[in-house]
Design an enzyme around this catalytic site. Structure first.
Site, PDB file in Angstrom:
ATOM      1  NE  ARG A 176       7.080 -10.778   7.457  1.00 18.58           N
ATOM      2  CZ  ARG A 176       6.346  -9.727   7.821  1.00 18.58           C
ATOM      3  NH1 ARG A 176       5.572  -9.104   6.934  1.00 18.58           N
ATOM      4  NH2 ARG A 176       6.410  -9.277   9.065  1.00 18.58           N
TER       5      ARG A 176
ATOM      6  CD  GLU B 174       9.540  -6.417   1.842  1.00 20.08           C
ATOM      7  OE1 GLU B 174       8.894  -7.401   1.438  1.00 20.08           O
ATOM      8  OE2 GLU B 174       9.194  -5.703   2.789  1.00 20.08           O
TER       9      GLU B 174
ATOM     10  CG  HIS C  73       6.051  -4.391   3.556  1.00 23.84           C
ATOM     11  ND1 HIS C  73       6.921  -5.410   3.880  1.00 23.84           N
ATOM     12  CD2 HIS C  73       4.986  -4.553   4.374  1.00 23.84           C
ATOM     13  CE1 HIS C  73       6.410  -6.137   4.865  1.00 23.84           C
ATOM     14  NE2 HIS C  73       5.229  -5.637   5.180  1.00 23.84           N
TER      15      HIS C  73
END
Lengths: 301, 301
Positions: free
Chosen positions: A214, A243, A262
């Site tokens: 994360r 993000e 991602h």
């Protein structure tokens, strides 16, 4: 058992294969959810188990979907995607250690220059900070290439395959010891900015940090500063904060930064892995066995 | 035992550790050579063994250094560098399969676009064409990530860890079957342009070819054409023909080509690996045992 809001054939088959029978929501004792927190329905009281579709579940807590009070069981997809994410972590670590960013950008043969930059993982110590399902899947890959794993977990109970396992409160010891660092911790209040300016300052000058967990684990501003000054080998990030990483952010163009958006668990790997996880859990539920990837409302993951 | 023309301390120690004693060339029964073929001396007749410093030895045949007629034993460094080169091969294969060239060049977050390109090695069939020391070192790495190895060797005798081993005369079968191809064959008359236009035409559209052996194994013009037309996934080359690859060559800028300038075995890994190999062979020589990496003048490697 209710499947919603979408009913992809792969999951219909997975539930059937696990011994489950599909029903409407009002007749269901369990729910397999394929959507976002914002679409989550109000659950009838007889629903005893909910399977969520993501491995990291902080958004399901923030939106209030996961109810800490009832005795309902919630499971995530933690572990289901571990193999693909571990593979991505190794690919990113290799890209750094083998100096691929510079070599991919090169348009001229520079054997002496790149030969001096390329390193081997063999014999190196790789810290996995937050060694859960992904970390456990990564350890045998690191072992195969002759690297050693220094694991950090909440409890510090020894992780098979790691040369050493430290409890979370001893995390400070790993930054200076490890040749490279992989971050695998969940996003919680305790792990926010786990890697900041003072931790970066302790890392070896050739160390790469890989984040496949994360974005909030890293203080991005401190990382950009360390990378700009060349104080560590580099950073390979599949997750970022913010993000998505905005256009024009310095991480896009720093020569010692690798950004993948991602995609450690790409769609081609995600659907079959989640289906397998659902099938396993449906089968366990039907037989009254302990489910895999149970969420602990108290710890937030 | 003579060490020349350079006498690096690491090799002096390696010879001593192996039980050897350093002498001048005229008193030597064996020679460990650290230089190029062009500097090679005329050997006194009593020299029974010569250790050459490179793994690929075609230049030592072309220059006439290796004499096929005497009963002198010649050894190469084949196998000594296998671990580092195998690691590089896996790093290059990962870079291709995980779509790193495009992601490293990107300056904007494109999760959908790259998510559709990223693949996993898990479950894939990787052909190692010319499965010698490097291939044998690569197989356990591929196994660790869940990939299967289809090996091709001269004899076809089963290689441990490969799901299937084919003899060289059945090489034609692998191009269409394998998800990806790693070239590990020596440079000989038989292996020149092993991968040309017709072989490329049989490969899967998502297949990557990795060459960590010798540039002459690939017909470069045919490869450039296949890459330009997007007929295969891509090519990751640590060796090229011509080598060094000249400035302005199309391989430098094709988005599905990765070039590393013959750095699979970088200086930081080379010296200790060669020293270990020398120490082992000196010890074997002293005890009258069979040496490792004996060159066969008849086959040229």
């Amino acid at each position: 058992m209710h499947l919603g809001p979408d009913q992809p054939p792969l999951l219909v088959d997975a539930i059937t294969a696990g011994g489950g029978r599909l029903t409407g929501l009002n007749d269901a004792d369990a729910v397999v959810w394929t959507g976002a927190p914002s679409d989550f329905p109000t659950l009838p009281t007889q629903v005893r188990w909910v399977q969520l579709p993501s491995a990291g579940v902080e958004s399901w807590f923030q939106s209030g979907v996961v109810d800490a009070d009832s005795d309902r069981v919630w499971t995530s997809a933690a572990g289901a995607y571990a193999d693909s994410v571990a593979e991505h972590a190794l690919a990113l670590l290799f890209a750094g250690v083998r100096a691929l960013p510079g070599q991919l950008a090169a348009t001229s043969w520079d054997q002496a220059g790149f030969g001096a930059q390329v390193r081997t993982l063999r014999g190196s110590l790789v810290a996995i900070v937050g060694c859960g399902g992904i970390g456990r899947a990564l350890i045998p890959l690191l072992s195969a290439v002759g690297a050693h794993t220094l694991a950090v977990t909440r409890s510090g109970r020894p992780i098979p395959g790691a040369v050493e396992t430290l409890p979370a409160e001893r995390t400070a010891e790993v930054w200076g010891r490890a040749h490279h660092v992989v971050l695998g911790a969940p996003a919680t209040g305790q792990t926010k900015y786990l890697l900041g300016a003072s931790e970066l300052a302790q890392m070896k000058s050739t160390a790469w940090v890989v984040n496949i967990a994360r974005g909030s684990l890293i203080d991005t501003d401190a990382l950009v500063e360390a990378l700009t000054e060349g104080r560590i080998g580099g950073a390979a990030l599949d997750v970022t904060e913010p993000e998505p990483l905005p256009d024009g952010h310095p991480l896009w163009t720093l020569p010692n930064a690798i950004i993948t958006p991602h995609v450690a668990n790409p769609p081609s790997a995600l659907a079959p892995a989640f289906a397998q996880h659902v099938s396993d859990n449906v089968s366990r539920f039907a037989r009254g066995q302990a489910l895999a990837a149970i969420i602990d409302p108290a710890s937030g993951y």
